[in-house]
Design a protein around this motif. Structure first.
Motif, short mmCIF file in Angstrom:
data_model
loop_
_atom_site.label_atom_id
_atom_site.label_comp_id
_atom_site.label_asym_id
_atom_site.label_seq_id
_atom_site.Cartn_x
_atom_site.Cartn_y
_atom_site.Cartn_z
N ASP A 189 0.87 -1.18 0.00
CA ASP A 189 0.00 0.00 0.00
C ASP A 189 0.90 1.22 0.00
O ASP A 189 1.55 1.53 1.01
N THR A 190 0.96 1.93 -1.13
CA THR A 190 1.90 3.04 -1.27
C THR A 190 1.35 4.37 -0.76
O THR A 190 2.04 5.40 -0.88
N HIS A 191 0.14 4.35 -0.18
CA HIS A 191 -0.39 5.63 0.31
C HIS A 191 -1.52 5.36 1.30
O HIS A 191 -2.65 5.05 0.92
N CYS A 192 -1.20 5.49 2.59
CA CYS A 192 -2.23 5.33 3.61
C CYS A 192 -1.99 6.32 4.74
O CYS A 192 -0.86 6.74 4.99
N PHE A 223 3.96 -0.74 3.83
CA PHE A 223 3.03 0.39 3.93
C PHE A 223 3.80 1.70 3.86
O PHE A 223 4.81 1.86 4.55
N VAL A 224 3.31 2.62 3.05
CA VAL A 224 3.84 3.97 3.01
C VAL A 224 2.84 4.86 3.74
O VAL A 224 1.71 5.05 3.28
N VAL A 225 3.23 5.36 4.91
CA VAL A 225 2.35 6.16 5.76
C VAL A 225 2.60 7.62 5.44
O VAL A 225 3.71 8.13 5.64
N VAL A 226 1.57 8.30 4.96
CA VAL A 226 1.73 9.61 4.32
C VAL A 226 1.26 10.73 5.24
O VAL A 226 0.11 10.75 5.70
N GLY A 227 2.16 11.67 5.49
CA GLY A 227 1.82 12.85 6.28
C GLY A 227 1.16 13.92 5.42
O GLY A 227 1.46 14.05 4.23
N ILE A 228 0.28 14.70 6.05
CA ILE A 228 -0.40 15.77 5.33
C ILE A 228 -0.14 17.15 5.94
O ILE A 228 -0.62 18.16 5.43
N ASP A 229 0.61 17.17 7.03
CA ASP A 229 1.04 18.41 7.68
C ASP A 229 2.15 18.03 8.66
O ASP A 229 2.44 16.83 8.79
N PRO A 230 2.80 18.97 9.31
CA PRO A 230 3.89 18.58 10.21
C PRO A 230 3.47 17.62 11.32
O PRO A 230 4.21 16.71 11.68
#
Length: 304
Positions: A7-10, A77-84
């Motif tokens: 999963d490249t974006h979670c 798994f690639v765990v994606v941040g959306i802010d700091p």
């Protein structure tokens, strides 16, 4: 099946915030973005003061999510941040579980919070060995929660940051493909682009061809499983796209694939996206799993 899925974006850290279990939820901005001091922990990972980052035990709900994914054949798994703040959480998950890596960035819908403090924090975070990529960043003109000029300024910062630390760039685009191509082509004239991943690709074949010409990978998510007329074009693009340039993702907890559309998504459902891509292409699940996993491993897990 001998291969496994990635999963490249979670956004699995969001599982602790029940209010965010919705495809239409407005994302929460990072507070106090003008005054972010940075520190460095013993692992050499930068983070903002006030929220310690350590390889502590994971939230039990995250552990359960990862276990269900493992049982479904999803093993990285690639765990994606959306802010700091969420980027820091993603780094913490990556530190605690070797199956996970983090990305750090500021979502375009939060670009009006971009500041010197946010810039400094992301610059420091990007140095961490637990951070595999920069983003998600890009342009989103669907909601326009942030002015387009702010989005473009933040987008260009992320491009330069990815260049500087030699890490891939995860790009979010919604109703802004023409403008995104303009920025990327302009940046290409001033220097080479980092490896590009078009997160939750939703454009036309022309858009796909333009991104592929820039060396990008197209990441497909739950919408390729939707049985609506609006999804037909995307399904045709997914069927056409070169398999070696395709990735899989969930964008969980958003965008659950059919037949779970409308319910909270999670990484285990990467397998459903992969099976649908195999069906659209008329090839085996094994071929899709092995090829997309090889590509995702090279982009996000090289040396791990």
């Amino acid at each position: 099946m001998n291969s496994y899925w990635i999963d490249t974006h979670c956004h699995i850290f969001l599982s602790r915030q029940d209010a965010l279990f919705s495809d239409s939820t407005k994302r929460t901005p990072y507070p106090n973005s003008e005054s972010l001091a940075t520190d460095t922990d013993a692992a050499g990972t930068a983070f903002s003061s006030g929220s310690p980052l350590s390889p502590a035990s994971l939230d039990p709900r995250i552990v359960a999510i990862l276990q269900r994914a493992e049982e479904a054949g999803v093993r990285r798994f690639v765990v994606v941040g959306i802010d700091p703040e969420t980027s820091r959480e993603a780094m913490g998950i990556a530190m605690a579980d070797p199956r996970c890596v983090a990305t750090i960035g500021l979502h375009p819908n939060e670009a009006h919070f971009f500041s010197t403090g946010v810039e400094n924090t992301l610059n420091e975070m990007a140095k961490s060995p637990f951070v595999a990529a920069i983003g998600e960043t890009g342009l989103d003109f669907y909601r326009e929660q942030a002015p387009p000029s702010d989005q473009e300024m933040a987008f260009r910062f992320h491009i330069e940051l990815a260049r500087r630390v030699s890490k891939p760039l995860v790009i979010h685009v919604r109703e802004a493909h023409r403008e995104t191509r303009r920025v990327l082509e302009d940046e290409l004239r001033s220097g080479s682009l980092p490896p590009l991943v078009m997160h939750c690709f939703s454009g036309s074949r022309d858009d796909a061809e333009s991104y592929l010409s820039l060396g990008a990978f197209l990441s497909f998510a739950g919408p390729i499983t939707f049985k609506t007329a609006n999804a037909r074009q995307l399904r045709e693009v997914a069927a056409w796209a070169p398999l070696e340039r395709c990735l899989l993702e969930t964008d969980s907890p958003f965008l659950s694939p059919h037949p779970y559309r409308g319910s909270p998504n999670e990484p285990a459902r990467t397998a459903l996206v992969g099976r649908e891509l195999a069906r659209l292409k008329g090839i085996s699940e094994e071929e899709v799993a092995s090829t997309t996993t090889a590509s995702a491993s090279a982009i996000f897990f090289a040396g791990r």
